[in-house]
Design a protein around this motif. Structure first.
Motif, PDB file in Angstrom:
ATOM      1  N   ARG A 211       0.846  -1.199   0.000  1.00 39.16           N
ATOM      2  CA  ARG A 211       0.000   0.000   0.000  1.00 39.16           C
ATOM      3  C   ARG A 211       0.880   1.246   0.000  1.00 39.16           C
ATOM      4  NH1 ARG A 211      -2.319  -0.002   5.397  1.00 39.16           N
ATOM      5  NH2 ARG A 211      -3.924   1.434   4.685  1.00 39.16           N
ATOM      6  N   HIS A 622      -8.846  -0.739  -4.826  1.00 41.63           N
ATOM      7  CA  HIS A 622      -8.451   0.197  -5.877  1.00 41.63           C
ATOM      8  C   HIS A 622      -9.686   0.556  -6.718  1.00 41.63           C
ATOM      9  CE1 HIS A 622      -6.440   1.844  -9.409  1.00 41.63           C
ATOM     10  NE2 HIS A 622      -5.355   1.948  -8.670  1.00 41.63           N
ATOM     11  N   SER A 654      -6.646   4.819  -4.619  1.00 40.93           N
ATOM     12  CA  SER A 654      -5.638   4.406  -5.590  1.00 40.93           C
ATOM     13  C   SER A 654      -4.290   4.147  -4.928  1.00 40.93           C
ATOM     14  CB  SER A 654      -5.495   5.473  -6.679  1.00 40.93           C
ATOM     15  OG  SER A 654      -5.159   6.704  -6.073  1.00 40.93           O
ATOM     16  N   THR A 655      -4.250   4.195  -3.580  1.00 47.67           N
ATOM     17  CA  THR A 655      -2.987   3.919  -2.889  1.00 47.67           C
ATOM     18  C   THR A 655      -2.740   2.429  -2.709  1.00 47.67           C
ATOM     19  OG1 THR A 655      -4.097   4.098  -0.751  1.00 47.67           O
ATOM     20  CG2 THR A 655      -3.056   6.097  -1.606  1.00 47.67           C
ATOM     21  N   ARG A 657      -2.674  -1.602  -4.316  1.00 42.96           N
ATOM     22  CA  ARG A 657      -2.488  -2.327  -5.568  1.00 42.96           C
ATOM     23  C   ARG A 657      -3.839  -2.803  -6.103  1.00 42.96           C
ATOM     24  NH1 ARG A 657       2.432  -5.310  -6.569  1.00 42.96           N
ATOM     25  NH2 ARG A 657       1.008  -6.875  -7.387  1.00 42.96           N
ATOM     26  N   LEU A 658      -3.885  -2.989  -7.392  1.00 44.84           N
ATOM     27  CA  LEU A 658      -5.114  -3.462  -8.045  1.00 44.84           C
ATOM     28  C   LEU A 658      -5.553  -4.835  -7.533  1.00 44.84           C
ATOM     29  CD1 LEU A 658      -4.797  -2.671 -11.858  1.00 44.84           C
ATOM     30  CD2 LEU A 658      -6.882  -2.437 -10.491  1.00 44.84           C
TER      31      LEU A 658
END
Ligand code: SF4
Length: 703
Positions: A211, A622, A654-655, A657-658
């Motif tokens: 993160r 995300h 958006s901090t 990971r996908l």
């Protein structure tokens, strides 16, 4: 750091110097009574230099909490409610059940589960109480969930387990810092001043974390690795360092051994392959190696992100290999360190509440160690039981045929903090006796047969050992409410009723004096530490073998604590976590902390301002992943793993990971993250894999 929220009305009647009840930084603070209420004030202390986080500022609120327990509670039989009882009634109940279950099933059928927040005195006496009063081998504690991997790795490599081998004031001396799986900006905000100072002096800061936490966001280089790929990242850095000749050959030759093992192990970790495993660009792996290799001084920290894994010990060893290979050890501004989490996470693992351990970091399996401690305790060495079950083995034995039939929980709330928590609840319900000592009706206490109301931090004296190995003194700053007893008193009452009262020291000071003798000559040697010396010196660093000997703020300047004085390299291979995402469970679920809460939240969820700041569980996802699932920010969702399902709000960010979800683990009930976590353990440290579970996200039916 937050500013003090208090408004002055009258002068305080008493002001006591003390330390925060929560995390391992053990910030110095004052406690003063004003208009009948207790309030916290700032204090200059070497660790926090006047700073406190919001948990520390509000800690006094719990001292007058209306939720405080002040009388024992007993449940006569399963299905009944807990009802108030006198102390003699509660003690009689415990003793009769303990006698019955030990007569029926053997001594080891009674077990103890302690806590990393207990003072050194209580942790010490608890280990003795288990082995000499109850005469059971089965005692372990919740540090198994925290520091076990770092402890095992550093014992193997450096010969000693002290979280930081240097004081926090050394941190600004490091030219480069690599921090792996730690987020002190949220978990220990006052500690950040040292990293900020390091940056102001021109130092470089690297953070490895799945993160982009506030800590990672402040870094020069963020290595946003795939959860569970830590060892591959470390090996990749060592590969580059070898290839580019960035290592400290002289240090390796003179201060270490077995380097060839590590060299051989990393031969296949070329940067492109490491990028495929970790998701960290090859260029960043090389940049990290060059920063570490080009620095005269550097520190490498790990924390729970790397450690709470089924390969946690390997992860720690892989990063400690780096500190040795670059020669970043044994000098000011350099070293490998692990950031301890719980308030007495360091002292709590040194003095005997661990399944295999005796005070002073002695070993139950060692005849010499058993003889030393038995002599202090006034028993025969053969009377001491052998090593007991580590926590997850202990929990698996609860209620089983031939297993554990009674459990006493002191300073822990495993119904919220243990992995696969729903199964633990079922197991606790099968016991003949569950005793919980707690100032509050925790989720675990609510299931107990007997709940014992005990003192809080400011109501009893004792010592704590912080993340630096600095032993600290806490005053009994305020009296406990009527009806409340200290854990020491309670153990004394039960021991007396069992006819073994002489084995429980009557006061914290008496317990500490005995601990000093029991630890003398051990790795964690407290023999030269007295309450007076601690108070005169802002704490004393162990090892400290004599009152006329200096203490040890820095370890390893001349030699490591191994038999030959050399640190030892280990060969580490990356192995995937116990669960990896697949079609059914496409995400990595990882867990951690938020600033407003501490551990299971049993204390901080009762502080109004902290609960308002973080009232409920959530799951970070995300936005692109959420979009694919049709999940909106703030919407209720279900997080599902092979162990169960929880419901909480989605927090789009958006901090992260996908491929990763994040949940805080402080909450109970339907938002309990540990309903979901995996109880797979590291084979050496037996730490559960809190940090990685394969999970899926579903939209919840209604908001
Ligand atoms: S919780 Fe930790 S960082 Fe916050 S005030 Fe307490 S000891 Fe300091």
């Amino acid at each position: 750091m937050a500013a003090s929220p208090s408004i002055v009305s009258t002068a305080p009647s008493t002001v006591a110097e003390t330390h925060c009840p929560y995390c391992a930084l053990q910030c110095g603070m004052t406690l003063a009574e004003r208009d009948g209420r207790w309030e916290v004030g700032a204090r200059q202390f070497p660790t926090n230099r006047g700073g406190l986080c919001r948990k520390g500022w509000t800690a006094a609120e719990l001292l007058s909490s209306p939720e405080r327990l002040t009388t024992p509670l007993v449940r006569s039989s399963r299905g009944d409610s807990l009802t108030q009882a006198s102390w003699p009634e509660a003690v009689d109940f415990i003793v009769s059940r303990v006698r019955a279950l030990q007569t029926g099933y053997g001594r080891d059928a009674m077990a103890i589960f302690g806590g990393g927040g207990l003072t050194n005195e209580k942790a010490y006496v608890l280990g003795k109480f288990a082995r000499v009063v109850l005469r059971t081998k089965n005692i372990d504690y919740n540090g198994r969930f925290c520091m076990a991997s770092a402890a095992a790795a550093t014992q193997r490599m450096f010969g000693i387990d002290r979280g930081l081998p240097f004081p926090v004031s050394d941190i600004p001396e490091a030219e480069v810092i690599l921090m792996v799986g730690a987020n002190p900006a949220e978990t220990m905000p006052p500690l950040m001043q040292y990293f900020e100072e390091q940056r102001r002096r021109g130092g470089r800061f690297i953070v490895a974390d799945p993160r982009r936490t506030p800590t990672a966001a402040s870094a020069d280089l963020h290595l946003q690795l795939t959860p569970g790929s830590d060892a591959a990242l470390a090996n990749g850095i060592l590969f580059v360092a070898l290839r580019d000749k960035l290592l400290d050959e002289a240090f390796i030759a003179s201060r270490t051994r077995d380097f060839e093992l590590a060299r051989g192990a990393v031969a296949s970790y070329w940067p492109d392959r490491v990028e495929r495993i970790t998701g960290v660009p090859a260029s960043s792996v090389q940049a990290a190696a060059r920063l570490l290799g080009g620095a005269k001084t550097a520190m490498i920290f790990t924390a729970r992100g790397a450690e709470q894994q089924s390969h946690g010990v390997d992860n720690v060893m892989a990063f400690a290999n780096l500190a040795l290979a670059f020669g970043h050890s044994g000098k000011v501004g350099s070293g490998f360190a692990s950031l301890t989490g719980q308030g007495n996470g360091q002292g709590g693992r040194e003095h005997g509440q661990k399944a295999d351990q005796l005070p002073g970091y002695r070993k139950l399996a060692s005849a010499v160690d058993r003889a030393h401690v038995a002599a202090i305790w006034g028993v025969e060495p053969d009377d001491l039981p052998g090593p007991g079950l580590a926590t997850m083995e202990l929990f698996a034995a609860l209620g089983e045929r031939g297993g554990v039939r009674g459990l006493w929980v002191m300073g822990a709330n495993p119904v919220v903090s243990a992995p696969r928590a729903a199964e633990l609840e079922e197991r606790l319900a099968r016991l003949d006796l569950l005793v919980v000592s707690d100032p509050f009706l925790s989720e675990t206490a609510a299931l107990a047969d007997v709940v014992l109301p005990v003192t809080q931090w400011a109501e009893e004296e004792g010592t704590m050992t912080n993340l630096e190995g600095r032993v600290l003194y806490r005053h009994a700053a305020c009296p406990p409410p009527a009806g409340v007893k200290s854990d020491l008193e309670v153990m004394g009452l039960v021991a007396s009723a069992l006819g073994r009262g002489e084995f429980v020291p009557p006061t914290p000071r008496a317990a500490f004096e005995e601990l000093r003798r029991a630890s003398a000559g051990g790795k964690a040697d407290y023999a030269g530490i007295s309450y007076e010396r601690i108070r005169e010196n802002d704490g004393v660093f162990w090892p400290c073998p004599r009152e006329d000997a200096p203490d040890t703020p820095r370890l390893f300047a001349e030699r490591f604590a191994t038999a030959d004085g050399r640190a030892r390299f280990f060969a580490v291979q990356y192995r995937p976590p116990a669960e990896e995402p697949n079609e059914e469970f496409p995400f990595y679920l990882t867990t951690g902390r938020v600033t407003a809460h501490y551990q299971s939240g049993n204390q901080t969820r009762r502080v109004r301002s902290l609960l308002e700041a973080a009232p409920e569980a959530f799951v970070e996802i995300h936005p692109a992943a959420a979009s694919g699932l049709g999940v909106l920010d703030g919407e209720h969702v279900s997080v599902v793993t092979r162990r169960g399902r929880v419901t909480c709000r989605a927090r789009l960010t958006s901090t992260i990971r996908l491929d990763t979800l994040f949940m805080p683990f402080h909450f109970a009930g339907k938002g309990r993250a540990n309903t979901l976590t995996n109880d797979a353990v590291d084979p050496v440290s037996k730490i559960p894999e809190f940090k990685i579970a394969a999970a899926r996200l579903e939209r919840a039916p209604s908001d």
